[in-house]
Write an enzyme that holds these catalytic residues in place. Sequence first.
Site, PDB file in Angstrom:
ATOM      1  N   LYS A  28       0.805  -1.229   0.000  1.00  0.00           N
ATOM      2  CA  LYS A  28       0.000   0.000   0.000  1.00  0.00           C
ATOM      3  C   LYS A  28       0.842   1.285   0.000  1.00  0.00           C
ATOM      4  O   LYS A  28       0.405   2.311  -0.492  1.00  0.00           O
ATOM      5  CB  LYS A  28      -0.964   0.006   1.190  1.00  0.00           C
ATOM      6  CG  LYS A  28      -2.099  -1.002   1.042  1.00  0.00           C
ATOM      7  CD  LYS A  28      -3.124  -0.861   2.160  1.00  0.00           C
ATOM      8  CE  LYS A  28      -4.259  -1.836   1.985  1.00  0.00           C
ATOM      9  NZ  LYS A  28      -5.348  -1.661   2.950  1.00  0.00           N
ATOM     10  N   ASP A  59     -10.320   2.533   1.016  1.00  0.00           N
ATOM     11  CA  ASP A  59     -10.655   1.983   2.349  1.00  0.00           C
ATOM     12  C   ASP A  59     -11.575   2.945   3.093  1.00  0.00           C
ATOM     13  O   ASP A  59     -12.640   2.570   3.573  1.00  0.00           O
ATOM     14  CB  ASP A  59      -9.382   1.790   3.197  1.00  0.00           C
ATOM     15  CG  ASP A  59      -8.659   0.490   2.885  1.00  0.00           C
ATOM     16  OD1 ASP A  59      -9.313  -0.466   2.437  1.00  0.00           O
ATOM     17  OD2 ASP A  59      -7.436   0.438   3.098  1.00  0.00           O
TER      18      ASP A  59
HETATM   19  P1  NDP Z   1      -3.001  -2.609  11.500  1.00  0.00           P
HETATM   20  O1  NDP Z   1      -2.168  -3.767  11.911  1.00  0.00           O
HETATM   21  O2  NDP Z   1      -2.403  -1.517  10.669  1.00  0.00           O
HETATM   22  O3  NDP Z   1      -3.599  -1.895  12.831  1.00  0.00           O
HETATM   23  C1  NDP Z   1      -4.211  -2.656  13.843  1.00  0.00           C
HETATM   24  C2  NDP Z   1      -4.791  -1.724  14.914  1.00  0.00           C
HETATM   25  O4  NDP Z   1      -5.469  -2.549  15.875  1.00  0.00           O
HETATM   26  C3  NDP Z   1      -3.753  -0.927  15.678  1.00  0.00           C
HETATM   27  O5  NDP Z   1      -4.282   0.320  16.041  1.00  0.00           O
HETATM   28  C4  NDP Z   1      -3.543  -1.785  16.929  1.00  0.00           C
HETATM   29  O6  NDP Z   1      -3.099  -1.056  18.051  1.00  0.00           O
HETATM   30  C5  NDP Z   1      -4.931  -2.279  17.168  1.00  0.00           C
HETATM   31  N1  NDP Z   1      -4.981  -3.523  17.962  1.00  0.00           N
HETATM   32  C6  NDP Z   1      -4.756  -4.788  17.522  1.00  0.00           C
HETATM   33  N2  NDP Z   1      -4.905  -5.661  18.539  1.00  0.00           N
HETATM   34  C7  NDP Z   1      -5.224  -4.924  19.645  1.00  0.00           C
HETATM   35  C8  NDP Z   1      -5.521  -5.253  20.998  1.00  0.00           C
HETATM   36  N3  NDP Z   1      -5.503  -6.512  21.429  1.00  0.00           N
HETATM   37  N4  NDP Z   1      -5.833  -4.244  21.848  1.00  0.00           N
HETATM   38  C9  NDP Z   1      -5.861  -2.961  21.419  1.00  0.00           C
HETATM   39  N5  NDP Z   1      -5.580  -2.583  20.145  1.00  0.00           N
HETATM   40  C10 NDP Z   1      -5.288  -3.562  19.264  1.00  0.00           C
HETATM   41  O7  NDP Z   1      -4.266  -3.226  10.776  1.00  0.00           O
HETATM   42  P2  NDP Z   1      -5.253  -2.505   9.723  1.00  0.00           P
HETATM   43  O8  NDP Z   1      -5.584  -1.167  10.224  1.00  0.00           O
HETATM   44  O9  NDP Z   1      -4.716  -2.642   8.350  1.00  0.00           O
HETATM   45  O10 NDP Z   1      -6.525  -3.441   9.795  1.00  0.00           O
HETATM   46  C11 NDP Z   1      -7.342  -3.493  10.959  1.00  0.00           C
HETATM   47  C12 NDP Z   1      -8.577  -4.305  10.647  1.00  0.00           C
HETATM   48  O11 NDP Z   1      -9.348  -3.600   9.683  1.00  0.00           O
HETATM   49  C13 NDP Z   1      -8.251  -5.669  10.025  1.00  0.00           C
HETATM   50  O12 NDP Z   1      -8.813  -6.656  10.831  1.00  0.00           O
HETATM   51  C14 NDP Z   1      -8.905  -5.645   8.670  1.00  0.00           C
HETATM   52  O13 NDP Z   1      -9.579  -6.864   8.431  1.00  0.00           O
HETATM   53  C15 NDP Z   1      -9.910  -4.531   8.788  1.00  0.00           C
HETATM   54  N6  NDP Z   1     -10.123  -3.849   7.510  1.00  0.00           N
HETATM   55  C16 NDP Z   1     -11.380  -3.867   7.012  1.00  0.00           C
HETATM   56  C17 NDP Z   1     -11.649  -3.253   5.826  1.00  0.00           C
HETATM   57  C18 NDP Z   1     -13.042  -3.309   5.294  1.00  0.00           C
HETATM   58  O14 NDP Z   1     -13.260  -2.861   4.158  1.00  0.00           O
HETATM   59  N7  NDP Z   1     -14.017  -3.793   6.051  1.00  0.00           N
HETATM   60  C19 NDP Z   1     -10.618  -2.540   5.044  1.00  0.00           C
HETATM   61  C20 NDP Z   1      -9.318  -2.551   5.674  1.00  0.00           C
HETATM   62  C21 NDP Z   1      -9.111  -3.206   6.857  1.00  0.00           C
HETATM   63  P3  NDP Z   1      -1.525  -0.676  18.296  1.00  0.00           P
HETATM   64  O15 NDP Z   1      -1.254   0.500  17.383  1.00  0.00           O
HETATM   65  O16 NDP Z   1      -1.491  -0.342  19.722  1.00  0.00           O
HETATM   66  O17 NDP Z   1      -0.760  -1.906  17.919  1.00  0.00           O
END
Ligand code: NDP
Length: 288
Positions: A73, A109
């Site tokens: 990306k 997105d």
């Molecule tokens: P990233 O890995 O970039 O970010 C994940 C985020 O989740 C971070 O902010 C992270 O926090 C947080 N996180 C993960 N686990 C925990 C936890 N146990 N407690 C607290 N915070 C947590 O992932 P993406 O942003 O790319 O994707 C996130 C979700 O969005 C995915 O599951 C994906 O399937 C979904 N998605 C859906 C789309 C749709 O069209 N429906 C499009 C794109 C994505 P920290 O920064 O603290 O690590």
Amino acid sequence: MATPDRFLPELTGSVSQGAAGNPTVAMIEAAYAHHGLHWRYVNMEVAPEDLRDAVRGLRAVGFRGFNCSLPHKVTVIEHLDGLGESAAVMGAVNCVVRRDGRLIGENTDGKGFLESLQALVDPRGRSVVLFGAGGAARAIAVELALAGAGQITVVNRSVTRGGELVTLLRDRVGTASALVEWRGDHVVPGDADIVINATSIGLYDADARLPVEPASLRPGMVVADVIGNPPRTRFIRDAEARGCRVLDGLGMLVNQGAVAIRFWTGIDPDTGIMRRALEQALGLTGEG
Ligand code: NDP
């Protein structure tokens, strides 16, 4: 839109690593078939070291556009000819569109999310609470900010990542934004209008619990979840039980595909057909 030769389809597709299992192809091709478009969508596995050649190849064979998923990306940008407004602010592209022979990077997105949301509420001037600061959260936050959201509170576990997003919203879009470090169950302030889970909590686990105090979700709030599989996450079910209006991640995924089709073909696809194809591909028929 030029009429394609019946033996020579217009080409679109997706480049990513981990392409197997990506159901987008089913949804996009269902729309092409429904609208009688002689277009194809090809799901392609591309390793990071092959991205440059892949983009050159897609350019050479005349692809009309392609989606770009993890891990490309950000790195795809150096191989493109320009960026749309929100993609430039985010620094991330998930959809490439050929315009006048130039490959332009867009980000659908957040646009897909915004379209789902606008069916329920106009974010202009609204107060938003956003859980997460990763790629999905960034895309959603920038699109909400560009759409005139009044205030965006980012709630994130990592202060560094959350702080980067808040700075981006303030400095690049001029939106009022604050960071709350996520420790324990977050209590959503009573004046929040829109509450969004943009973390990966809930992916493939319908019982995973988002650390949010359910009693702080109130009727009148719009509650959204980016998780598309399963679409009825625990957060969505809790919010519904509290009388909130809800949006699931499947709607965001469908609208994201619809925005891409509109960019590539110029037609406005039937999202009902797309959602049914996606549910079928994910084995969710009868759910969500
Ligand atoms: P990233 O890995 O970039 O970010 C994940 C985020 O989740 C971070 O902010 C992270 O926090 C947080 N996180 C993960 N686990 C925990 C936890 N146990 N407690 C607290 N915070 C947590 O992932 P993406 O942003 O790319 O994707 C996130 C979700 O969005 C995915 O599951 C994906 O399937 C979904 N998605 C859906 C789309 C749709 O069209 N429906 C499009 C794109 C994505 P920290 O920064 O603290 O690590």
